[in-house]
Motif scaffolding. Sequence first.
Motif, mmCIF file in Angstrom:
data_model
loop_
_atom_site.group_PDB
_atom_site.id
_atom_site.type_symbol
_atom_site.label_atom_id
_atom_site.label_comp_id
_atom_site.label_asym_id
_atom_site.label_seq_id
_atom_site.Cartn_x
_atom_site.Cartn_y
_atom_site.Cartn_z
ATOM 1 N N GLN A 63 0.826 -1.202 0.000
ATOM 2 C CA GLN A 63 0.000 0.000 0.000
ATOM 3 C C GLN A 63 0.865 1.258 0.000
ATOM 4 O O GLN A 63 0.590 2.229 -0.718
ATOM 5 C CB GLN A 63 -0.927 -0.007 1.219
ATOM 6 N N SER A 67 1.106 4.039 -2.996
ATOM 7 C CA SER A 67 0.810 5.434 -2.676
ATOM 8 C C SER A 67 1.947 6.350 -3.100
ATOM 9 O O SER A 67 1.725 7.426 -3.670
ATOM 10 C CB SER A 67 0.544 5.584 -1.175
ATOM 11 N N TYR A 71 1.976 9.204 -5.989
ATOM 12 C CA TYR A 71 2.358 10.560 -5.586
ATOM 13 C C TYR A 71 3.443 11.112 -6.506
ATOM 14 O O TYR A 71 3.376 12.270 -6.942
ATOM 15 C CB TYR A 71 2.834 10.558 -4.140
ATOM 16 N N GLY A 92 -4.465 -1.234 -4.829
ATOM 17 C CA GLY A 92 -4.497 -0.568 -3.532
ATOM 18 C C GLY A 92 -5.719 -0.952 -2.722
ATOM 19 O O GLY A 92 -5.639 -1.167 -1.506
ATOM 20 N N ASN A 96 -5.560 -2.596 1.016
ATOM 21 C CA ASN A 96 -5.943 -1.655 2.068
ATOM 22 C C ASN A 96 -6.767 -2.294 3.191
ATOM 23 O O ASN A 96 -6.501 -2.047 4.371
ATOM 24 C CB ASN A 96 -6.694 -0.470 1.454
ATOM 25 N N ASN A 169 -5.834 9.474 -9.123
ATOM 26 C CA ASN A 169 -6.073 9.552 -7.690
ATOM 27 C C ASN A 169 -7.438 8.977 -7.366
ATOM 28 O O ASN A 169 -8.184 8.543 -8.245
ATOM 29 C CB ASN A 169 -5.948 10.991 -7.170
ATOM 30 N N THR A 170 -7.764 8.985 -6.084
ATOM 31 C CA THR A 170 -9.012 8.394 -5.623
ATOM 32 C C THR A 170 -10.225 9.125 -6.158
ATOM 33 O O THR A 170 -11.204 8.508 -6.577
ATOM 34 C CB THR A 170 -9.045 8.412 -4.083
ATOM 35 N N SER A 239 -5.994 5.558 7.672
ATOM 36 C CA SER A 239 -5.608 5.294 6.286
ATOM 37 C C SER A 239 -6.828 5.016 5.415
ATOM 38 O O SER A 239 -6.907 5.469 4.268
ATOM 39 C CB SER A 239 -4.656 4.093 6.228
ATOM 40 N N HIS A 242 -9.068 7.901 4.187
ATOM 41 C CA HIS A 242 -8.417 8.848 3.287
ATOM 42 C C HIS A 242 -9.263 9.069 2.031
ATOM 43 O O HIS A 242 -9.441 10.208 1.584
ATOM 44 C CB HIS A 242 -7.027 8.332 2.919
ATOM 45 N N TYR A 266 -1.533 12.814 2.799
ATOM 46 C CA TYR A 266 -0.671 11.702 2.403
ATOM 47 C C TYR A 266 0.369 11.374 3.474
ATOM 48 O O TYR A 266 0.579 10.218 3.815
ATOM 49 C CB TYR A 266 0.026 12.038 1.081
ATOM 50 N N ILE A 270 -1.404 8.395 5.347
ATOM 51 C CA ILE A 270 -0.952 7.222 4.592
ATOM 52 C C ILE A 270 0.423 6.744 5.051
ATOM 53 O O ILE A 270 0.596 5.584 5.432
ATOM 54 C CB ILE A 270 -0.926 7.528 3.079
#
Length: 313
Positions: A63, A67, A71, A92, A96, A169-170, A239, A242, A266, A270
Amino acid sequence: MSNTTVGLVFLERVLYTTLTTVPCCIFLFINGTMLYTLRSKPVFRETCRYILLYNLLFADTVQLTLSQLLYILSIGRIFLTYPVCGVLFMLGNLTNPVSPLILVVMSLERCVAVCYPLRHASIITTRNTAVAVIVVWAICLLNVVIQILLLLEFPFEELETLQMNTFCNTVVMFLTPLYYDYDRVYTYFLLISAGLTIISTYIVVIIAARSASTDKASALKARNTLLMHLLQLGFSISSTIHNPLLFAVSKLVVLRVLLRIQNVFYVSIIILPRCLSALIYGLRDQTIRPVLMYNLCCRMKLSGITVKRKVSP
């Protein structure tokens, strides 16, 4: 855009990258050493709690790596395609939820050790532990399959191109409201269930500790271990929230502000939670600590020797 503005933007990116990448690399090195340590000796490979710990650290390390990769891609303004971003995103989502589920299994193992000490060896076997680990990963894999099915409802054929016009990204991958609702319900259900289970095992251990027939030292150690699991679950919660938290913030601020907020999230949500498991267990466990310190120090010494050899004429 003036040269001063460009310089400030570049300086901001360098600062953010340094503040996240350096600690991430350090913790990845520690996690990697811890994983190597847990596979280096038969006592670790054949003991149930160390098997569970290995899976916990493995999920956290994967994870953390994903991440950091996402990034770096976002800082470098590298835009992926929707399929590639989806694969990374689903990987991920696979790892997670592993952490809270493994913590539940570890808490149940400690509860059995205190409440049924004579039957502990027959209940908590290597085979049963392997089955529990397989069930945990199967639950997480089922969640990913459901998410993929929900994403297929999005009309990708209507897009002019599969190339994303922003970083992966999410927020971008919450393509449908139904997907977001499912992710939120699954997250809340998972964390509430894990929290109630660990708290219940803690209460059972406290009650057992007051029994005259229970080993007081063993019960006290198990109680402290369960408290540590609760702390780790808190890290996992930070986490896991997030994604919903970032999605909620994205509705309130512009993209540039969102990027800065994401940097703060982050590091605090994270990186730190994913790195503390190795440090907590490695420094607390009397069996792991000397081996872990030996591996860390030995690697550092070897690196120092290599550098000296390269520098010497």
